[in-house]
Design a protein around this motif. Structure first.
Motif, PDB file in Angstrom:
ATOM      1  N   LEU A 120      32.926  56.842  85.072  1.00  0.00           N
ATOM      2  CA  LEU A 120      32.299  55.780  84.286  1.00  0.00           C
ATOM      3  C   LEU A 120      32.088  54.531  85.132  1.00  0.00           C
ATOM      4  O   LEU A 120      31.020  53.903  85.086  1.00  0.00           O
ATOM      5  N   CYS A 121      33.087  54.167  85.904  1.00  0.00           N
ATOM      6  CA  CYS A 121      32.974  52.980  86.770  1.00  0.00           C
ATOM      7  C   CYS A 121      31.905  53.182  87.842  1.00  0.00           C
ATOM      8  O   CYS A 121      31.106  52.274  88.118  1.00  0.00           O
ATOM      9  N   GLY A 123      29.330  55.127  87.621  1.00  0.00           N
ATOM     10  CA  GLY A 123      28.043  55.126  86.948  1.00  0.00           C
ATOM     11  C   GLY A 123      27.563  53.739  86.593  1.00  0.00           C
ATOM     12  O   GLY A 123      26.382  53.399  86.795  1.00  0.00           O
ATOM     13  N   PHE A 124      28.449  52.915  86.054  1.00  0.00           N
ATOM     14  CA  PHE A 124      28.063  51.539  85.718  1.00  0.00           C
ATOM     15  C   PHE A 124      27.647  50.763  86.967  1.00  0.00           C
ATOM     16  O   PHE A 124      26.672  50.007  86.951  1.00  0.00           O
ATOM     17  N   ASP A 134      20.701  55.565  85.878  1.00  0.00           N
ATOM     18  CA  ASP A 134      21.942  56.327  86.109  1.00  0.00           C
ATOM     19  C   ASP A 134      22.292  57.219  84.913  1.00  0.00           C
ATOM     20  O   ASP A 134      22.167  56.821  83.761  1.00  0.00           O
ATOM     21  N   HIS A 137      27.353  57.411  83.945  1.00  0.00           N
ATOM     22  CA  HIS A 137      28.153  56.748  82.917  1.00  0.00           C
ATOM     23  C   HIS A 137      27.920  57.376  81.551  1.00  0.00           C
ATOM     24  O   HIS A 137      28.829  57.400  80.706  1.00  0.00           O
TER      25      HIS A 137
END
Length: 441
Positions: A120-121, A123-124, A134, A137
């Motif tokens: 998640l990190c 991806g963000f 993207d 995330h």
């Protein structure tokens, strides 16, 4: 974007990354193939700036016969097919991870949550700092929902998978269109739709101007504004996440049934999937493309009528059918020695899928954005296709060279190290070979 990573020590059950010898090479090859298709789709629609162009300019770029042929082939054979394969493999990897954890007496849930948190990190950061399109995330967020199905029966998983990819494409667009009419009246709802479309067009124009700027800061700030102002305010994001979950669930079910881990046993089923998938996919998506071209010219029905919703909604089963045919065809061909040697060229690319996915964005924004080569919004689909295929070819070579010296791709190494809370060994020991090219049976 990789398969499961659990193991056990001789003293007590602990988790560690999967060894190279434990990998299912067919999945790596298939992941490499899917990565190519996803890159083609991203390049032709978003990275090249085509989706941001005014309709008149986009139409002018698409007028030559070659561009029309490529557009038709793209819609029929590429659109949503390869991202469906990626999502399928994500769910299948989750199934493998659960199975290995159960066999070793450990729980995959804590490890899987950490993996998703790190993803998640990543991806963000990718969406805000590099490229707004993207998918990482989104996978991480939907992956948390996937965990709720880990103990559900195969019948329940299949029920939800079919429902999400067949019912939701009707329900969500219909709700977006008709609920405002019921609440505020037809005129007010129509005015709101027109205002939103005008806002989106203005946002796209501003984003195109920012990405065309020679200032790196201006371009990347424009990218971040587009991500925050469009993707998280778009009502269809609910539908998109629902469809991803459905594809995850198909992968989860396939993993439980050992569909790709034991191809020889499932050869008759895979042949049926190949045949019916190609037939349904070509009929639904090919026919749908032809009808939508006619509909866009106003020769069939009102473009704003209810039939447009129906035509759009039935495309999703066509995407799934074609993607399933690609997977089945790859699995069957991989059992033949000659084909296996050729197809295994993609294995290192698939093993480094996360690194290569991020590299594609970095190289592409340099090619297209104004601070780089400045080609955004200027190339027809044929040239964008040639560029992305050339980049992918270089990635194939790079992946082979990298994995000859290292155990993981650089971003995969970072992902694993953060997941396990300790640095993983990266460089291969002297004399240590790369992952063996074994079949998936």
């Amino acid at each position: 974007m990789s398969e499961s990573d659990t193991s056990a020590s001789s003293a007590a059950p602990v988790t560690r990354p999967v060894e190279a010898s434990e990998r299912v090479v067919l999945l790596d090859v298939l992941r490499g193939f899917a990565l190519w298709g996803v890159f083609v789709s991203n390049s032709l629609v978003w990275l090249s700036g085509r989706v941001l162009l005014p309709k008149e300019k986009a139409k002018a770029l698409a007028e030559p016969l070659l561009e029309q042929i490529i557009s038709g082939l793209y819609v029929t054979l590429v659109t949503q097919k390869f991202i469906s394969i990626f999502a399928f493999l994500f769910g299948l990897g989750f199934s493998i991870q659960l199975g290995r954890a159960e066999a070793r007496g450990t729980s995959a849930v804590p490890l899987y949550r950490r993996r998703l948190g790190v993803l998640l990190c990543i991806g963000f950061a990718h969406a805000l700092l590099v490229w707004t399109g993207d998918i990482l995330h989104v996978y991480a967020l939907v992956g948390l929902v996937l965990m709720a199905f880990r103990a559900r029966s195969n019948r329940t998983v299949l029920f939800w998978a079919l429902g999400l990819v067949t019912v939701m494409p009707f329900v969500v667009p219909a709700a977006i269109r008709y609920i405002p009419i019921l609440m505020h009246g037809a005129e007010a709802a129509a005015a709101a739709v027109e205002a939103r479309q005008a806002n989106i067009q203005a946002l796209f124009a501003d984003s195109l101007a920012a990405l065309s700027s020679e200032s790196f800061w201006t371009a990347q700030m424009g990218n971040a504004r587009l991500y925050l102002s469009f993707f998280w305010t778009e009502p269809r994001q609910v539908l998109w996440m629902s469809l991803i979950l459905g594809r995850f669930l198909f992968g989860l079910l396939a993993g439980r049934l050992l569909l790709l881990q034991d191809v020889e046993t499932h050869r008759p089923l895979l042949r049926r999937i190949l045949g019916w998938g190609l037939l349904l996919g070509l009929v639904i998506n090919g026919g749908g493309y032809a009808l939508m071209r006619l509909n866009a010219e106003g020769t069939l029905w009102d473009p704003k009528g209810p039939w447009t919703l129906v035509l759009t909604a039935i495309q999703e089963p066509g995407y799934i059918a074609t993607a399933a045919a690609y997977v089945a065809g790859f699995a069957l061909l991989f059992q033949r020695e000659r084909w296996r040697r050729w197809m295994s060229v993609l294995s290192p690319v698939g093993r480094m899928a996360l690194t290569n996915y991020l590299m594609q964005s970095v190289v592409s924004i340099w090619i297209y954005n104004g601070w780089g080569l400045g080609l955004i919004g200027k190339l027809p689909m044929s040239r964008a296709l040639a560029i992305c295929c050339a980049i992918f070819a270089v990635q194939v070579v790079f992946s082979h060279l990298w994995l000859a010296r290292f155990r993981f791709g650089p971003v995969e190494w970072m992902w694993r190290s953060l997941t396990y809370g300790r640095a993983q060994p990266l460089r291969r020991a002297p004399g240590e070979g790369s992952a063996p090219s074994v079949a998936a049976s």
